[in-house]
Write an enzyme that holds these catalytic residues in place. Structure first.
Site, mmCIF file in Angstrom:
data_model
loop_
_atom_site.group_PDB
_atom_site.id
_atom_site.type_symbol
_atom_site.label_atom_id
_atom_site.label_comp_id
_atom_site.label_asym_id
_atom_site.label_seq_id
_atom_site.Cartn_x
_atom_site.Cartn_y
_atom_site.Cartn_z
ATOM 1 N N GLU A 29 -7.043 -22.206 -16.483
ATOM 2 C CA GLU A 29 -5.792 -21.362 -16.743
ATOM 3 C C GLU A 29 -5.011 -21.544 -15.344
ATOM 4 O O GLU A 29 -5.619 -21.142 -14.247
ATOM 5 C CB GLU A 29 -6.521 -19.861 -17.126
ATOM 6 C CG GLU A 29 -7.015 -19.704 -18.235
ATOM 7 C CD GLU A 29 -7.822 -18.533 -18.257
ATOM 8 O OE1 GLU A 29 -7.815 -17.629 -17.247
ATOM 9 O OE2 GLU A 29 -8.846 -18.275 -18.999
ATOM 10 N N GLU A 60 -11.765 -18.480 -21.978
ATOM 11 C CA GLU A 60 -12.859 -19.152 -21.094
ATOM 12 C C GLU A 60 -13.959 -19.937 -21.788
ATOM 13 O O GLU A 60 -14.408 -20.858 -21.475
ATOM 14 C CB GLU A 60 -13.399 -17.903 -20.189
ATOM 15 C CG GLU A 60 -12.386 -17.670 -19.149
ATOM 16 C CD GLU A 60 -11.630 -16.584 -19.739
ATOM 17 O OE1 GLU A 60 -11.580 -16.073 -20.946
ATOM 18 O OE2 GLU A 60 -10.432 -16.314 -19.010
ATOM 19 N N GLN A 82 -10.798 -18.739 -13.946
ATOM 20 C CA GLN A 82 -9.950 -17.893 -12.637
ATOM 21 C C GLN A 82 -10.536 -16.939 -11.768
ATOM 22 O O GLN A 82 -10.325 -17.134 -10.789
ATOM 23 C CB GLN A 82 -8.622 -17.432 -13.502
ATOM 24 C CG GLN A 82 -7.484 -17.280 -12.603
ATOM 25 C CD GLN A 82 -6.217 -16.998 -13.457
ATOM 26 O OE1 GLN A 82 -6.078 -15.895 -13.870
ATOM 27 N NE2 GLN A 82 -5.486 -18.060 -13.438
ATOM 28 N N PHE A 83 -11.109 -16.226 -12.518
ATOM 29 C CA PHE A 83 -12.123 -15.311 -11.597
ATOM 30 C C PHE A 83 -13.667 -15.327 -12.260
ATOM 31 O O PHE A 83 -13.665 -15.170 -13.472
ATOM 32 C CB PHE A 83 -11.698 -13.899 -11.734
ATOM 33 C CG PHE A 83 -10.233 -13.823 -10.582
ATOM 34 C CD1 PHE A 83 -10.300 -13.178 -9.375
ATOM 35 C CD2 PHE A 83 -9.022 -13.980 -11.322
ATOM 36 C CE1 PHE A 83 -9.246 -12.946 -8.739
ATOM 37 C CE2 PHE A 83 -7.976 -13.825 -10.737
ATOM 38 C CZ PHE A 83 -8.001 -13.383 -9.338
ATOM 39 N N HIS A 129 -11.859 -8.179 -10.252
ATOM 40 C CA HIS A 129 -11.639 -9.556 -9.441
ATOM 41 C C HIS A 129 -12.477 -9.510 -8.337
ATOM 42 O O HIS A 129 -12.069 -10.137 -7.259
ATOM 43 C CB HIS A 129 -9.990 -9.336 -8.944
ATOM 44 C CG HIS A 129 -8.950 -9.231 -10.170
ATOM 45 N ND1 HIS A 129 -8.670 -8.017 -10.769
ATOM 46 C CD2 HIS A 129 -8.667 -10.144 -11.018
ATOM 47 C CE1 HIS A 129 -7.690 -8.260 -11.720
ATOM 48 N NE2 HIS A 129 -7.608 -9.613 -11.622
HETATM 49 C C1 LIG Z 1 -10.564 -12.535 -19.818
HETATM 50 C C2 LIG Z 1 -9.484 -12.872 -18.486
HETATM 51 N N1 LIG Z 1 -9.193 -14.098 -18.104
HETATM 52 C C3 LIG Z 1 -8.139 -14.507 -17.353
HETATM 53 C C4 LIG Z 1 -7.494 -13.361 -16.678
HETATM 54 C C5 LIG Z 1 -6.564 -13.559 -15.651
HETATM 55 N N2 LIG Z 1 -5.051 -13.114 -15.994
HETATM 56 C C6 LIG Z 1 -4.675 -12.046 -15.857
HETATM 57 S S1 LIG Z 1 -3.087 -11.962 -16.705
HETATM 58 C C7 LIG Z 1 -3.314 -13.490 -17.187
HETATM 59 C C8 LIG Z 1 -2.418 -14.023 -18.163
HETATM 60 C C9 LIG Z 1 -2.005 -13.054 -19.320
HETATM 61 O O1 LIG Z 1 -0.777 -13.420 -19.884
HETATM 62 P P1 LIG Z 1 -0.272 -12.789 -21.288
HETATM 63 O O2 LIG Z 1 -1.475 -12.427 -22.175
HETATM 64 O O3 LIG Z 1 0.838 -13.629 -22.104
HETATM 65 O O4 LIG Z 1 0.219 -11.159 -20.900
HETATM 66 P P2 LIG Z 1 1.628 -11.104 -19.741
HETATM 67 O O5 LIG Z 1 0.861 -11.201 -18.456
HETATM 68 O O6 LIG Z 1 2.681 -12.092 -20.108
HETATM 69 O O7 LIG Z 1 1.820 -9.754 -20.295
HETATM 70 C C10 LIG Z 1 -4.326 -14.009 -16.783
HETATM 71 C C11 LIG Z 1 -4.811 -15.467 -17.161
HETATM 72 C C12 LIG Z 1 -8.219 -12.064 -17.098
HETATM 73 N N3 LIG Z 1 -7.456 -11.061 -16.646
HETATM 74 N N4 LIG Z 1 -8.816 -11.759 -18.086
#
Ligand SMILES: Cc1ncc(C[n+]2csc(CCOP(=O)(O)OP(=O)(O)O)c2C)c(N)n1
Ligand SMILES: Cc1ncc(C[n+]2csc(CCOP(=O)(O)OP(=O)(O)O)c2C)c(N)n1
Ligand SMILES: [Mg+2]
Ligand SMILES: [Mg+2]
Lengths: 337, 414, 337, 414
Positions: A29, A60, A82-83, A129
């Site tokens: 990601e 993931e 990512q984390f 995190h």
């Molecule tokens: C399981 C998981 N994977 C990765 C992340 C890291 N992460 C946080 S927000 C994000 C992007 C999310 O995008 P979207 O679903 O389009 O929501 P938006 O932020 O655009 O509202 C990521 C990859 C996470 N919080 N949880």
């Protein structure tokens, strides 16, 4: 030799491997165009093209499944989670698949994949995190679990991991990305440049999997640590003035049992330090092994200094984090016996 | 809100349960030959209605009709018939041997033989398969020795998997047949990874993955569709809808609400739904999808509409949850009978030839069975060397396993 | 008092709770009409209706997610994972959600769910129908982890679990479903009817969470075991003639530390037995705790007798399973020191 | 096969990157008022084309047109405008405070305010929300005190979550707003469980869950669709497609291949796609879905087509991955401006009133901010009592945590 911080060293490891080995791919990601939320893959898509370094959907489990399938084809994928806190959706593919394929297929197939994940606290990331889930992987046979503590090891171990023909879980203590954090958040941050292990060769080299390093030789007590806690342990040793031997495990499984046993049999005392929650943490296995290997030489109970058995609470980062104060208290307790 | 009725929880139920008469009259089965065959360049959006159709080639009289007739000569069809018969005979024997205690477990694919066999025939020999436990026909269609398969089922001294896997969890790198997982679904997303690797390398080999109707609810099905869609992976994704997942009818997986093929639509993946008991239709549809993948046009989702005629596994007793005789009432018939009938209609086969073939495959199975049992059975051995248990966890045996191997010997001394 | 085997006792626990508490629901793969592949929910859909006992899609993560959502509403769902080996797809919902919701919401929400899963080997299930993944849950704060060893405890603990306001992972050693297996597959199976703990009250009762039981009092050495291994340990004790105290932990987390410490401080010796792989297994935590609590009383190294660090190999069920021979060898080693 | 071209790996790329001019001319945007409004009893199959449309009510001049005009009076619209303005002002301040170091992290929803606010208005107050971190507007629309929200963001002494959660991970049982998870996606399947519980109890309350475009690739989205379909759960499932997932454009989640709304089709779930910056359209569509759920007709999937005008979070810098000025070029405008314009066209609002309202919400935010800071900020405290760290892991504090709590005090003594 150039000086690198941990981010640069990890980036360099992947750069070297992408250059040497056309079968190495990186994905995850935000790892492609953006270069990763911690910038660890910065510049690599530009250099190697978006077929070799690319973004994935936020899945993931799917990321690891891709890696497993690519590994079966013969590639050496490097996937980023990512984390570490977000590795759980991939748990089934890691535990039931990556870790089992060589065994269950009679070695017809194997799984030469590396899964990188930033772990640990210290950046006010709150409970999702900051986690250190290494013990959830050390229990799984078929997985190699690594956590480096400095740029030199990070690069050398990551190269070894990528070249390894079995799945490696590679945890990167995110608090160390930019400097050797000793557990004193109130003091000015030191950059890696001042640390000898920030001298990192530009080219290819390996740090062997399964070999610990003596971060500080000593005679009074053995401290077993890995990742960020190596630096915290060193700080605690300096602050208490106790002549501890600090062992940086580097690889958790397969662990360097010889180095551990040799040291504890000599010092007769052992303190185990990790950031993860205590119960059933990797410290439990270390403690069990140490008492199995060194029972007759032990002069005091083995101490575990760990994160509390709670989620990582946002506001209480430094009350949760097992800093030099807590490690020092552990050292003193062990020396007092 | 007071002006709204109380909500109610809907729990899907199959139309019929034990004690009731089986009845499939609710099924909507288009006539053979009635479904169009779009060019492989058609977009998922433009062909989305096909996800609700049922592609059939063989009509009730065994004639091939319509635009989906595959270009298969009689010799190939006979090879297909043979592979299906061999699969069935193999299943029968191994199930019997399981009952006799020679191994712990077995899973048949009775009634679904056309799925694996006709599909295997539609791929190149070097294409890669990521199957479930019910596609033994893929191996047999690729002429993989049933003796080798039997040794796996017996976990015996000649088992290449060294007695490690549950019976039927085959693996054959040589046959392009990926190590079967006991964990449902995981293979289908891996197939996408393999296909992407092949595309990355500029190879021409494509991949195919299989999953059951029940297992489509697992995350890997979603991963597979998402990833295959995003990266245009050269992979054929197959849902084998055999109506049952152990005791749960396909409605528990959502099959009452929409077809499994239609799942592809929302991911932008072309989807085809095919009579899984029609060898010709299965072959044609699979070939279409394989051509598409190989032409860099990306993935296709195929729903193979079939019926699990037997028990889920040797541990299962379907009379506890489905009406007696349901199997015989399956309106799409038996794949072996239908292909046989077609060959006879073509004038390329006869009852007599069929009898001979049956006798031949049964003899082949018997003979392989005899040899396999000489090489060992689970109950009486010989088994692989017990020390192999500690190998292949990692490429090199790590210190803990070396110690444990020693310990095993020491303690067996006690 | 009626005699029940483990399947009947578990069934009875759910029957009692469904009758007492309209907010109890049961669901999982094949648990409805069919009554579960091990028949543990047999008859309950018929008795309580298909809105209360129902089948789910094959999506362990979804099953737990449903339970979490229902728990937030105020129900007490009991979800079955068909085999513990298939719990990994649910790992994220268990670790990141069920275990965290009370904490992260400041106790505004909680998660009164029970997740049942048959575990362990002994039925020639191969590597994906034999696992004992308890240590992957004992490391997760916020989860209670239970594994009963007999019908009486099974029913009483399952009732306690269902009534508990926090998430409970309830492992059922499948090899014990129909009889108290002592680890000798070659001997005739004994039915539960001959075992005193098969006397199970028909109605409601609890066995408290967090309390161990002394399965056999003794003075020479303490054996810590749970699930199937309790019976194996008892057999090993009988066969070696060593006067061991066998503690049946029943709850792994929160563990009954007092019972453990009291016993080991008295016997000075400890053998820990589990079926799961050794490295980072729950035995590691037990070993670490025992040496922390009892260091000065220990006369010999704590022994761990466990499954090997390999997947559960189909053909070598009895070479893998830590049977009475291996437990006996461990006992003898500990006594010899 | 020699006669086939080499396969190629397709990696999706956004149309434009930094250094290039932003351009949305490829978007297919139906005219406002042009999309039909089916009865809520319509089957998923019959209304499947709506998943590819875009329901819009407000035209370019701010007039409401077409069959989806919701029955909202001017007072309600003004309340909606106020809630959106308050959300925006709140976001602005908290982002600024984060920059000043008063907390660790912040996430704005700028440009997406209509999603949460108009949706909240379409539900009953007792309906239950399972949001992501970008629906703070739900709380504000339900008149939840922003002071309470600020205390959470500051993890201060009045934070009901006791400083445990990352800023913006609100929870409010009273407001029917489920504890936000840092793990993407998990809430959407839980929403289905809550809805099923409500149905099981014969309640009339329904649930709604939100997920981002990026997070649709997670298993929980698949679980939610599967389970909502199978059990006809009274739940409204929302995909907020704001075009970006941190640095990844929506094509990385499959959005180039089909709409996110269309994902519902294959699960037999009716799907609607709506202009997420059109307060009226969002309200109407959500209301339609809520009515459907409440009438025991099951779940609906809504794709809210919007644009993340700001950075992903306070840790993010979008200029690294998307063209400058992309935000201004978003063809569907700003939800606040559009609703304001509509009210003015209706003759129910004026620039002067708007200026007053803006001043009022800013004052409200300022005042709440002042009080919140008195109650503590992350950098300067006061924080909750540190011992609360050991509470609420389980209902009762277990022995290990009681010990650890003591140890904390002892070691702080050292
Ligand atoms: C399981 C998981 N994977 C990765 C992340 C890291 N992460 C946080 S927000 C994000 C992007 C999310 O995008 P979207 O679903 O389009 O929501 P938006 O932020 O655009 O509202 C990521 C990859 C996470 N919080 N949880
Ligand atoms: C992850 C996982 N969950 C549950 C099971 C147990 N299980 C084995 S087969 C099966 C039914 C599968 O049904 P389906 O996918 O329709 O395939 P079929 O058996 O009909 O070929 C179940 C529930 C499993 N093997 N793996
Ligand atoms: Mg099936
Ligand atoms: Mg987004």
């Amino acid at each position: 030799m150039p000086t690198m911080n941990m981010v640069q060293a990890l980036n360099s490891a992947m750069d070297v491997m992408l250059a040497r080995e056309p079968d190495v791919l990186l994905f995850g990601e935000d790892v492609g165009y953006f270069g990763g939320v911690f910038r660890v893959t910065d510049g690599l898509q530009k250099k190697y093209g978006h077929q070799r370094v690319f973004d994935t959907p936020i899945a993931e489990g799917g990321i690891v499944a891709l890696a497993v399938g690519m590994g079966a084809y013969g590639l050496r994928p490097v996937a980023e989670i990512q984390f570490a806190d977000y590795i759980y959706p991939a748990y089934d593919q890691l535990v039931s698949e990556a870790a089992r394929i060589r065994y269950r297929s009679g070695a017809e197939w194997w799984c030469p994949i590396t899964v990188r994940a930033p772990c640990g606290g210290g950046i006010f990331g709150g409970q999702t995190h900051s986690q250190s889930p290494e013990a959830l992987f050390t229990h799984v046979c078929g997985l190699t679990t690594i956590m480096p503590s400095n740029p030199y090891d990070a690069k050398g171990l990551l190269i070894s991991a990528i070249e390894d023909d079995d799945p490696v879980i590679f945890f990167e203590p995110k608090r160390l990305y930019n400097g050797p954090f000793d557990g004193h958040p109130d003091r000015p941050a030191t950059p890696w440049a001042k640390h000898p292990l920030s001298e990192v060769p530009e080219g290819h080299y390996r740090v062997p999997i399964g070999k610990a390093a003596i971060a500080r030789p000593g005679n009074a007590v053995t401290v077993l640590a890995y990742g960020t806690m190596v630096h915290v342990a060193l700080a605690a040793v300096a602050e208490t003035g106790i002549d501890a031997e600090v062992i940086d495990l580097r690889t958790l499984v397969p662990v360097d049992i010889e180095a551990i046993a040799m040291s504890v049999n000599r010092t007769g005392r052992c303190v185990i330090v990790h950031e993860a929650t205590r119960t059933s943490g990797y410290g439990a296995e270390l403690s069990a092994m140490v008492q199995e290997e060194c029972f007759y030489k032990l002069e005091a109970p083995i101490e575990r200094v760990t994160g509390w058995d709670t989620p990582y609470p946002h506001a209480f980062e430094w009350q949760y984090f097992p800093g030099p104060g807590r490690v020092g208290a552990g050292l003193r307790r062990v020396m007092a016996e | 809100m007071a002006d709204h009725p109380a909500l109610q929880l809907h729990i899907p139920e199959p139309k019929h349960r034990p004690g009731e008469a089986a009845d499939f009259s609710h099924l909507r089965l288009p006539r053979a030959g009635s479904v169009e065959r779009p060019p492989i360049t058609t977009s998922a959006y433009d062909m989305r209605e096909l996800a609700y159709q049922l592609i059939r080639v063989l009509d009730d009289d065994g004639r091939a009709v319509g635009p989906w007739i595959p270009a298969l000569d009689a010799a190939t069809l006979r090879r297909g018939l043979r592979a299906m018969l061999l699969t069935r005979a193999y299943d029968e024997r191994m199930q019997r041997m399981q009952r006799q205690g020679k191994t712990s477990f077995y899973m048949k694919c009775t009634g679904e033989e056309a799925v694996a066999v006709a599909q295997a025939f539609a791929f190149d020999r070097s294409d890669m398969f990521f199957p479930t436990y019910r596609q033994q026909g893929l191996l047999i269609a690729r002429d993989w020795p049933i003796l080798d398969m039997m040794c796996q089922v017996y976990s015996n001294s000649a088992d290449r998997l060294k007695g490690r896997q549950l019976p039927v969890m085959y693996s054959s790198r040589e046959a392009g047949f990926f190590s079967i997982s006991g964990n449902l679904g995981t293979q289908i997303s891996q197939a996408v990874g393999w296909a992407m690797a092949s595309a990355y390398k500029g190879d021409t080999r494509i991949a195919s993955g299989w999953i059951g109707d029940g297992a489509t609810a697992e995350p890997d099905f979603h991963y597979a569709l998402t990833l295959a869609s995003v990266y245009h992976a050269p992979v054929v994704l197959n849902v084998v809808n055999n109506q049952w997942a152990i005791s749960c009818y396909q409605g528990i997986a959502g099959g009452d609400e929409s077809t499994f093929a239609s799942r592809g639509i929302g991911y932008g993946i072309p989807a085809l739904r095919v009579d899984g008991n029609d060898f010709l239709a299965v072959h044609a549809v699979t070939r279409w999808a394989a051509e598409r993948a190989r032409s860099n046009l990306g993935s296709t989702l195929i729903e193979l509409f079939t019926y699990r005629a037997g028990a889920h596994s040797s541990s299962d007793d379907p009379s506890r949850y489905r009406p007696e005789g349901e199997s015989e009432k399956w309106p799409l018939g038996d794949p072996v009978t239908r292909l046989k009938q077609h060959l006879i209609v073509l004038g390329k086969w006869s009852e007599a030839q069929h009898g001979e073939l049956l006798a031949a495959v049964e003899a082949e199975v018997r003979e392989a069975g005899r040899r396999a049992e000489e090489l060992g059975t689970l109950n009486h051995g010989p088994l692989p060397d017990v020390h192999t248990m500690f190998e292949d966890v990692l490429k090199e045996v790590p210190w803990n396993l070396a110690r444990q191997r020693r310990q095993l010997d020491e303690e067996r001394g006690t």
